[in-house]
Write an enzyme that holds these catalytic residues in place. Structure first.
Site, PDB file in Angstrom:
ATOM      1  N   CYS A 268       0.824  -1.207   0.000  1.00  0.00           N
ATOM      2  CA  CYS A 268       0.000   0.000   0.000  1.00  0.00           C
ATOM      3  C   CYS A 268       0.864   1.266   0.000  1.00  0.00           C
ATOM      4  O   CYS A 268       1.432   1.608  -1.025  1.00  0.00           O
ATOM      5  CB  CYS A 268      -0.990  -0.028   1.160  1.00  0.00           C
ATOM      6  SG  CYS A 268      -2.410   1.076   0.900  1.00  0.00           S
ATOM      7  N   HIS A 358      -3.930  -5.092   0.055  1.00  0.00           N
ATOM      8  CA  HIS A 358      -3.605  -5.638   1.375  1.00  0.00           C
ATOM      9  C   HIS A 358      -3.714  -7.168   1.396  1.00  0.00           C
ATOM     10  O   HIS A 358      -4.776  -7.711   1.657  1.00  0.00           O
ATOM     11  CB  HIS A 358      -4.544  -5.043   2.430  1.00  0.00           C
ATOM     12  CG  HIS A 358      -4.291  -3.598   2.706  1.00  0.00           C
ATOM     13  ND1 HIS A 358      -3.610  -3.154   3.818  1.00  0.00           N
ATOM     14  CD2 HIS A 358      -4.603  -2.489   1.992  1.00  0.00           C
ATOM     15  CE1 HIS A 358      -3.520  -1.828   3.783  1.00  0.00           C
ATOM     16  NE2 HIS A 358      -4.124  -1.406   2.682  1.00  0.00           N
ATOM     17  N   GLU A 360      -2.654  -9.112   3.629  1.00  0.00           N
ATOM     18  CA  GLU A 360      -2.849  -9.600   4.994  1.00  0.00           C
ATOM     19  C   GLU A 360      -4.302  -9.514   5.435  1.00  0.00           C
ATOM     20  O   GLU A 360      -4.637  -9.852   6.567  1.00  0.00           O
ATOM     21  CB  GLU A 360      -1.979  -8.784   5.958  1.00  0.00           C
ATOM     22  CG  GLU A 360      -2.554  -7.450   6.390  1.00  0.00           C
ATOM     23  CD  GLU A 360      -2.591  -6.401   5.296  1.00  0.00           C
ATOM     24  OE1 GLU A 360      -3.345  -5.429   5.424  1.00  0.00           O
ATOM     25  OE2 GLU A 360      -1.870  -6.555   4.285  1.00  0.00           O
TER      26      GLU A 360
END
Length: 384
Positions: A268, A358, A360
């Protein structure tokens, strides 16, 4: 800007509230969370779940988040899902807050949590109309006012227009840790990573720890010597808030890592920092990408991933060719299928890559979790 806090008595009997946009549009509703006033950039998030992770994502610092899902707060709040130590959103806008949360993990209501942390919100807003307005006009400054903060419309509008803009804002150091800390590997330790905290989410070092990585999380102000004092097999640059064009220190730090040829991974804001470090520009998106349902194409494989996003800026790099940089050749690795925004960069002559989304993601999706394995492979390959 720090909101002034007070307790809302609950949305059914809450005080009147108003959302004011800098272009003069007003939306009336009821206070939700703390009563008072707050200012930030109005953006919309399209996720139908994961509101607790959204609220505690440091990348939302100084933003007033509009939830496009009509019902918010159904699962309450627990103490396991926050991505950081506090709620970071500047303000919160919902249509229909849950009257009573229903989930076995819930320990309090969302309204109570917002009030306890002094987060000024508004409910009863036509968030569909508001989202359409932001899609047409773009993200813009906004203010939420309730209780004693309510006043003359012209005065409220002037206060919104005099509040800070997101363009040019250097915010990473405001949300990052001030002291280094270590997230130990889960199971046998395989590798060590120095993670530069620009607004890191708790799930990111956890995903690395699951793969046997000991993660040393460092402040955004860390020096190159402090990074390498951890003895890293790789260096990670996290997500975070603000305008990448103002983040000169992280760019300089990343160039030092690139010069040493250490395996590097950015997510990001980290992707935007890599873009700048390579010599590309960045620009502000009209209304950004935020939510857990964004389609991204891997240009190498043609595979489409459904991904989680939270960014208002993007890297200006060519999609149709390999570019030469001071650190070797680089290509755009991923692209957003909605608008052709750059979603990833990969160096061809050094072990470094990044993605704008993202991998995660909590509460999901998990299509891109393999990127952590790719980082492990880079580090193990370099070690070998």
């Amino acid at each position: 800007m720090t909101p002034s806090a007070g307790h809302s008595p609950g949305h059914t009997t809450a005080a009147p509230a108003v959302l004011v946009l800098e272009d003069g549009r007003f939306f009336r509703g009821r206070a939700y969370g703390a009563v008072g006033e707050t200012f930030g950039e109005a953006v919309f998030a399209t996720g139908m779940t994961g509101y607790q992770e959204t609220l505690t994502d440091p990348s939302y610092h100084r933003q007033v988040v509009v939830m496009t899902a009509p019902h918010v707060g159904n699962t309450g709040v627990n103490d396991e899902d926050p991505e950081s130590r506090r709620i970071w959103v500047a303000g919160y806008v919902v249509r229909d807050p849950a009257r009573v949360p229903s989930n076995w993990r819930s320990v309090r209501t969302l309204d109570e949590e917002l009030s306890a942390q002094g987060v000024v919100g508004i409910s009863g807003v036509d968030t569909r109309a508001l989202t359409r307005h932001l899609r047409e006009r773009g993200a813009m400054r906004a203010g939420i006012f309730s209780g004693a903060a309510l006043g003359d419309r012209a005065a409220l509008l002037e206060r919104v227009r005099s509040s800070p803009a997101m363009t040019g804002a250097d915010l990473a150091a405001e949300v990052a840790t001030t002291e280094a800390y270590v997230v130990p590997a889960i199971g046998p330790k395989r590798l060590t990573v120095a993670a530069v905290d620009l607004g890191i989410k708790g799930m990111t070092p956890h995903r690395m720890a699951e793969r046997g990585i000991e993660v040393h999380v460092l402040p955004a102000t860390a020096t190159l010597d402090e990074v390498y004092a951890t003895g890293p097999d790789g260096v990670f640059f996290s997500n975070g808030p603000g305008d990448p064009a103002a983040a000169d220190h992280p760019v300089s730090l990343m160039r030092g890592v690139l010069e040493r040829g250490t395996p590097l991974f950015g997510i990001c804001f980290g992707n935007q920092i890599l873009g700048r470090a390579l010599g590309f520009g960045t620009f502000k998106l009209k209304y950004g990408h935020r939510g857990i349902n964004q389609p991204v194409k891997d240009l190498a494989t043609g595979r489409v991933e459904v991904t989680a996003h939270n960014h208002g800026f993007a890297v200006d790099a060519p999609l149709d060719r390999v570019s030469d940089t001071p650190y070797g050749r680089v290509e755009v690795s991923h692209v957003c299928l909605n608008d052709d925004v750059v979603e990833g960069l990969r160096l061809l002559d050094r072990p470094a890559f990044s993605v704008q989304y993202h991998p995660e993601a909590a509460a999901g999706p998990h299509d891109a979790a393999y990127l952590f394995d790719r980082f492990v492979s880079l580090m193990e390959g370099q070690r070998a």
